[in-house]
Design an enzyme around this catalytic site. Structure first.
Site, PDB file in Angstrom:
ATOM      1  CG  HIS A  18      -1.829   1.205   1.308  1.00 15.42           C
ATOM      2  ND1 HIS A  18      -3.165   1.092   1.580  1.00 15.42           N
ATOM      3  CD2 HIS A  18      -1.602   2.528   1.142  1.00 15.42           C
ATOM      4  CE1 HIS A  18      -3.723   2.291   1.576  1.00 15.42           C
ATOM      5  NE2 HIS A  18      -2.785   3.191   1.319  1.00 15.42           N
ATOM      6  CG  HIS A  20      -0.799   7.121  -0.902  1.00 11.47           C
ATOM      7  ND1 HIS A  20      -2.034   7.281  -1.477  1.00 11.47           N
ATOM      8  CD2 HIS A  20      -1.005   6.436   0.242  1.00 11.47           C
ATOM      9  CE1 HIS A  20      -2.963   6.724  -0.700  1.00 11.47           C
ATOM     10  NE2 HIS A  20      -2.361   6.202   0.349  1.00 11.47           N
ATOM     11  CG  LEU A  21       4.784   5.560  -5.851  1.00 11.91           C
ATOM     12  CD1 LEU A  21       5.112   4.735  -7.085  1.00 11.91           C
ATOM     13  CD2 LEU A  21       6.061   5.905  -5.084  1.00 11.91           C
ATOM     14  CG  ASN A  46      -5.144   8.550  -3.075  1.00  6.44           C
ATOM     15  OD1 ASN A  46      -4.099   8.042  -3.461  1.00  6.44           O
ATOM     16  ND2 ASN A  46      -5.250   9.166  -1.907  1.00  6.44           N
ATOM     17  CE  LYS A 104      -7.899   2.236  -0.812  1.00  7.11           C
ATOM     18  NZ  LYS A 104      -6.746   2.379   0.037  1.00  7.11           N
ATOM     19  CG  HIS A 141      -9.768   4.097   3.566  1.00  8.43           C
ATOM     20  ND1 HIS A 141      -8.587   4.788   3.651  1.00  8.43           N
ATOM     21  CD2 HIS A 141     -10.519   4.509   4.622  1.00  8.43           C
ATOM     22  CE1 HIS A 141      -8.627   5.595   4.705  1.00  8.43           C
ATOM     23  NE2 HIS A 141      -9.790   5.442   5.311  1.00  8.43           N
ATOM     24  CG  HIS A 179      -4.780   1.983   5.932  1.00  7.42           C
ATOM     25  ND1 HIS A 179      -6.111   1.874   6.205  1.00  7.42           N
ATOM     26  CD2 HIS A 179      -4.685   2.688   4.782  1.00  7.42           C
ATOM     27  CE1 HIS A 179      -6.793   2.494   5.258  1.00  7.42           C
ATOM     28  NE2 HIS A 179      -5.951   2.986   4.387  1.00  7.42           N
ATOM     29  CG  LEU A 224      -7.678  10.201   7.802  1.00  4.07           C
ATOM     30  CD1 LEU A 224      -8.525  10.896   6.748  1.00  4.07           C
ATOM     31  CD2 LEU A 224      -8.471  10.023   9.098  1.00  4.07           C
ATOM     32  CG  ASP A 252      -1.535   4.757   4.092  1.00  2.68           C
ATOM     33  OD1 ASP A 252      -1.583   5.236   2.945  1.00  2.68           O
ATOM     34  OD2 ASP A 252      -2.353   5.055   4.988  1.00  2.68           O
ATOM     35  CG  HIS A 256      -0.063  15.110   2.218  1.00  9.63           C
ATOM     36  ND1 HIS A 256      -0.986  15.331   1.229  1.00  9.63           N
ATOM     37  CD2 HIS A 256      -0.467  13.982   2.854  1.00  9.63           C
ATOM     38  CE1 HIS A 256      -1.921  14.386   1.265  1.00  9.63           C
ATOM     39  NE2 HIS A 256      -1.627  13.553   2.238  1.00  9.63           N
ATOM     40  CB  ALA A 268      -5.004  12.520   6.528  1.00  8.82           C
TER      41      ALA A 268
HETATM   42  C1  NCD Z   1      -3.632   8.982   2.247  1.00 10.48           C
HETATM   43  C2  NCD Z   1      -3.212  10.041   1.234  1.00 10.48           C
HETATM   44  O1  NCD Z   1      -2.643  11.043   1.647  1.00 10.48           O
HETATM   45  O2  NCD Z   1      -3.418   9.843   0.038  1.00 10.48           O
HETATM   46  N1  NCD Z   1      -3.615   9.557   3.545  1.00 10.48           N
HETATM   47  C3  NCD Z   1      -3.507   8.902   4.710  1.00 10.48           C
HETATM   48  O3  NCD Z   1      -3.641   9.530   5.766  1.00 10.48           O
HETATM   49  N2  NCD Z   1      -3.249   7.617   4.756  1.00 10.48           N
HETATM   50  C4  NCD Z   1      -4.952   8.445   1.875  1.00 10.48           C
HETATM   51  C5  NCD Z   1      -5.276   7.153   2.559  1.00 10.48           C
HETATM   52  O4  NCD Z   1      -4.696   6.123   2.259  1.00 10.48           O
HETATM   53  O5  NCD Z   1      -6.172   7.163   3.417  1.00 10.48           O
HETATM   54 ZN    ZN Z   2      -3.235   5.107   1.789  1.00 11.91          ZN
END
Ligand code: NCD
Ligand code: ZN
Length: 350
Positions: A18, A20-21, A46, A104, A141, A179, A224, A252, A256, A268
């Site tokens: 899991h 996020h790139l 996302n 997802k 999620h 997560h 989150l 995860d 940001h 988040a």
């Molecule tokens: C994730 C994100 O920033 O894309 N944020 C997070 O708090 N984990 C989104 C997600 O996986 O819930």
């Molecule tokens: Zn995530």
């Protein structure tokens, strides 16, 4: 027998189930932090706009491959963002053609960029039935979005209201509860003997809600699902270090920019890609279970996804504290790296 005497551990190269790139400048900056240690990752869809079609997944995969540093090998395992308009046949084709590994599910409004997620689960049932037929996992999620439900209860309520009924209706669907943050989720996964697994993040093994809120608000610990009370963290550690095949790593890691984290309504997400393996080794070692890191980070995930473990290996060694940068620079601005709050003695050898 605790394996505390060990100071070196060689395991198949881990995968991140899991991740996020992001895209653009952020993608270029964060991808090397993952490809340094990980061979594959399940890539979250996302983006803005989200990756909903196989065509978009192909294009995103190409942008990811273009950002892989010279000399590194990295395989992004793409996911499609489930919406109420998702075409079951597009999903089938994406899986058959090796474009998408999983789908997802974000309940609409649950987290960052989830506005196009699912409101009415009956509407996506035809997609879920195709996925069950072809053995394609659904990454979930697991939080309800109902404002009436306390944010600390949203995962437990999701299990009762959404996950149990959904799995009853489509029992052959392989589901990854992503997560997980609660004892409730750990128990639910342990009690199910088929088609259910859970990912656990690095940070949820380390922080509880006091870390976010006690002694001043710490935006860099906000993600989150939000971290819960200490007893839940302990349950997650027990699940992770147990070797139980139903639990595996999904960091995860969710970068940001500092500007987006530090504002009155901050984003988040916790960025753990650079130091994840060191953090995990520290957690497993403290539990006297360093050898189980192999199951958690390298074996259980591929097993659930029906993929072979990676052929090559990484070696972690224990010694003097390792230093990681507190931030990385990106073309969009700096991103803060997760601070576990303790020294990291395990390093990944080059
Ligand atoms: C994730 C994100 O920033 O894309 N944020 C997070 O708090 N984990 C989104 C997600 O996986 O819930
Ligand atoms: Zn995530």
């Amino acid at each position: 027998m605790p394996d505390r005497h060990l100071t070196s551990l060689t395991i198949p190269r881990p995968d991140d189930w899991h991740l996020h790139l992001r895209d653009g400048e952020m993608l270029k900056a964060v991808l090397p932090e993952t490809s340094r240690h990980f061979a594959r990752a399940i890539i979250m869809p996302n983006l803005v706009p989200p990756v909903v079609s196989s065509q978009q997944a192909v294009a995103y995969r190409e942008r990811i491959m273009a950002a892989v540093p010279e000399g590194a090998t990295f395989t992004p395992l793409m996911t499609l963002y489930l919406t109420e308009a998702t075409d079951p046949e597009d999903v089938r084709a994406a899986h058959t053609n090796g474009i998408a590994t999983a789908v997802k599910l974000y309940p609409a409004g649950a987290t960052t960029n989830s506005a196009s997620g699912v409101r009415d689960f009956e509407k996506v049932r035809p997609v879920l039935e195709v996925m069950a037929e072809i053995g394609m996992p659904l990454c979930v999620h697991g939080e309800v979005t109902d404002n009436e439900i306390d944010i600390f209860d949203r995962e437990a309520v999701f299990i009762e209201r959404v996950l149990k009924p959904l799995r009853k209706k489509v029992p052959d669907l392989k589901v990854v509860m992503e997560h997980v943050t609660t004892q409730d989720a750990v128990d639910y996964v342990r009690d199910s003997h088929k088609n259910l697994a859970a990912t656990i993040t690095t940070h949820h093994l380390i922080i509880n809600r006091n870390h976010i809120l006690a002694g001043g608000i710490k935006p860099h610990f906000y993600c989150l699902p939000v971290a819960k009370r200490e007893a839940h963290r302990v349950a997650l550690v027990q699940a992770a270090v147990s070797g139980d095949k139903r639990f595996f790593l999904g960091t995860d890691s969710a970068p940001h920019t500092e500007a987006n984290k530090l504002q009155s309504c901050g984003c988040a997400g916790i960025f753990t890609a650079p130091n994840t393996m060191s953090c995990l080794a520290e957690v497993f070692d403290a539990a006297g279970r360093i050898k189980k890191l192999e199951d958690f980070a390298s074996l259980n995930g591929p097993r659930f996804y029906g993929l072979p473990p990676n052929d090559d290996t990484i070696t972690l060694t224990k010694g003097d504290p390792v230093r990681y940068p507190t931030q990385i620079e990106t073309g969009d601005g700096p991103v803060t790296v997760f601070d576990p709050g303790f020294d990291l003695h395990w390093r990944v050898e080059d």
